[in-house]
Design a protein around this motif. Structure first.
Motif, PDB file in Angstrom:
ATOM      1  N   LEU A   1      -2.982   0.504 -13.252  1.00  0.00           N
ATOM      2  CA  LEU A   1      -1.498   1.056 -12.919  1.00  0.00           C
ATOM      3  C   LEU A   1      -1.777   1.702 -11.570  1.00  0.00           C
ATOM      4  N   GLU A   2      -2.893   2.363 -11.268  1.00  0.00           N
ATOM      5  CA  GLU A   2      -3.222   3.157 -10.183  1.00  0.00           C
ATOM      6  C   GLU A   2      -3.002   2.131  -8.758  1.00  0.00           C
ATOM      7  N   LEU A   3      -3.018   0.758  -9.161  1.00  0.00           N
ATOM      8  CA  LEU A   3      -3.031  -0.111  -7.972  1.00  0.00           C
ATOM      9  C   LEU A   3      -1.331  -0.218  -7.759  1.00  0.00           C
ATOM     10  N   ASP A   4      -0.599  -0.173  -8.353  1.00  0.00           N
ATOM     11  CA  ASP A   4       0.805  -0.363  -7.964  1.00  0.00           C
ATOM     12  C   ASP A   4       1.154   0.207  -6.538  1.00  0.00           C
ATOM     13  N   ALA A   5       0.593   1.498  -6.340  1.00  0.00           N
ATOM     14  CA  ALA A   5       1.022   2.020  -5.222  1.00  0.00           C
ATOM     15  C   ALA A   5       0.392   1.557  -3.897  1.00  0.00           C
ATOM     16  N   ASP A   6      -0.542   0.797  -4.010  1.00  0.00           N
ATOM     17  CA  ASP A   6      -1.159  -0.045  -2.916  1.00  0.00           C
ATOM     18  C   ASP A   6      -0.246  -0.941  -2.353  1.00  0.00           C
ATOM     19  N   PRO A   7       0.005  -0.906  -0.963  1.00  0.00           N
ATOM     20  CA  PRO A   7       0.869  -1.998  -0.610  1.00  0.00           C
ATOM     21  C   PRO A   7       0.443  -3.414  -0.520  1.00  0.00           C
TER      22      PRO A   7
END
Ligand code: ASP
Length: 332
Positions: A300-306
């Motif tokens: 889920l932490e990857l979701d914020a990566d553009p």
């Protein structure tokens, strides 16, 4: 697989198809069964219309291009995105939908055959989207249907509309396809989206990397088919060696429902988990895609990566499916 029949030929063979002013529309009345039926020119055409659809949705939301037309959404397997995006696509175009997703409550549960169910629905609808667990089911349906059949996933076979939206995503996000390195990761054996996308990418000058556990490799006959088209293909069991060169990381879910032995599934289900750390050595201008649903293979932490493009990918799917519906119904 049924052979692809050009629209005019299809008209001649099916005199019952409705006549109209739209006979010259290039995709009028065709089935969408496999990505192999498209060439690069077709793709440009589809994507141009998809862009028009996006502009219209942004401008007016819903419009009347398919007013009076009905789509039958026939799903024998679970679906969230394919079924609801086709439904939304039809409604945005002013048409309506017969949704059949609980086949256990339809006559299928009484033992009705697929051809009979198709022949029934086409009495009420103008186009049918079919998802079915058997490879070749969409082609079988098309053999009996007078109305266009759109393959919404046939078992581990193909998922052509997903591949079209995947390619549209790549073009819109990265501006080109030729020259890219696409790394496909996860269940390459059973993932129909990978089967369709790799075939579609074979129309371009791309390098394909396959990263998967040994038992989930791309089917050998597909590898051969792509080799015959001179596609550069490379097989890996870990992602590290290829992450720096990757332009598109296409992550897939291990397809639990395709395993006969669930112990085998348990062994490979957690083989890859993409986290922000995985992308530390990746290009700034790469993207991460996933046909979804994800079940742990992207944190889920990857979701914020553009670079995480998987939610945008779903929206591109709406426009591509609007384009396909308008095209097969002769309105584009
Ligand atoms: N939604 C995609 C499909 O129907 C991917 C998946 O289920 O993993 O194939």
């Amino acid at each position: 697989m049924a052979t692809f029949i050009p629209p005019n030929e299809r008209r001649r063979q099916n005199p019952h198809l409705p006549l109209g002013d739209h006979r010259q529309a290039p995709f009028y009345g065709i089935d969408v069964l496999t990505v192999s039926q498209f060439n690069r020119e077709d793709l440009d055409y589809i994507f141009d219309i998809a862009k028009e659809m996006r502009a219209m949705v942004e401008r007016v939301g819903t419009f009347d291009l398919l007013k009076g037309k009905i789509l039958a959404n026939l799903f024998y397997e679970p679906s969230t995105r394919t079924s609801s995006s086709f439904l939304a696509a039809m409604e945005r175009l002013g048409g309506s939908v017969i949704p059949i997703s609980g086949v256990e409550y339809s006559s299928v549960a009484k033992g009705e055959s697929l051809p009979d169910t198709i022949r029934t629905l086409e009495c009420y609808a103008d186009v049918i989207v079919l998802r079915h667990p058997e490879v070749g089911s969409a082609a079988l349906a098309a053999k009996y249907a007078r109305k266009p059949i759109i393959n919404g996933g046939d078992g581990i076979g193909e998922h052509p509309t997903q591949a079209l939206l995947d390619l549209f995503t790549i073009k819109e996000e990265l501006g080109k396809v030729d020259g890219l390195t696409v790394t496909m990761l996860g269940d390459l054996k059973n993932g129909r989206t990978v089967h369709s996308l790799s075939r579609l990418l074979s129309l371009f000058d791309v390098r394909l990397n396959y990263v998967s556990p040994e038992i989930l490799r791309l089917p050998p006959d597909l590898v051969e088919e792509l080799s015959a088209k001179n596609v550069s293909q490379n097989v890996y069991t870990t992602l590290e060696p290829v992450i720096p060169e990757t332009d598109v990381l296409y992550v897939t879910r291990v397809q639990k429902e395709r395993f006969e032995n669930l112990d085998e599934y348990e062994k490979v289900k957690g083989a890859f988990v993409i986290t922000p750390k995985t992308l530390e050595k990746a290009k700034d201008a790469m993207i991460v895609m996933h046909p979804l649903p994800r079940v742990g293979e992207i944190s889920l932490e990857l979701d914020a990566d553009p670079r995480a493009a998987y939610f945008r990918q779903m929206e591109y799917g709406l426009y591509v499916r609007m384009a396909l519906l308008a095209m097969v119904l002769g309105k584009a």
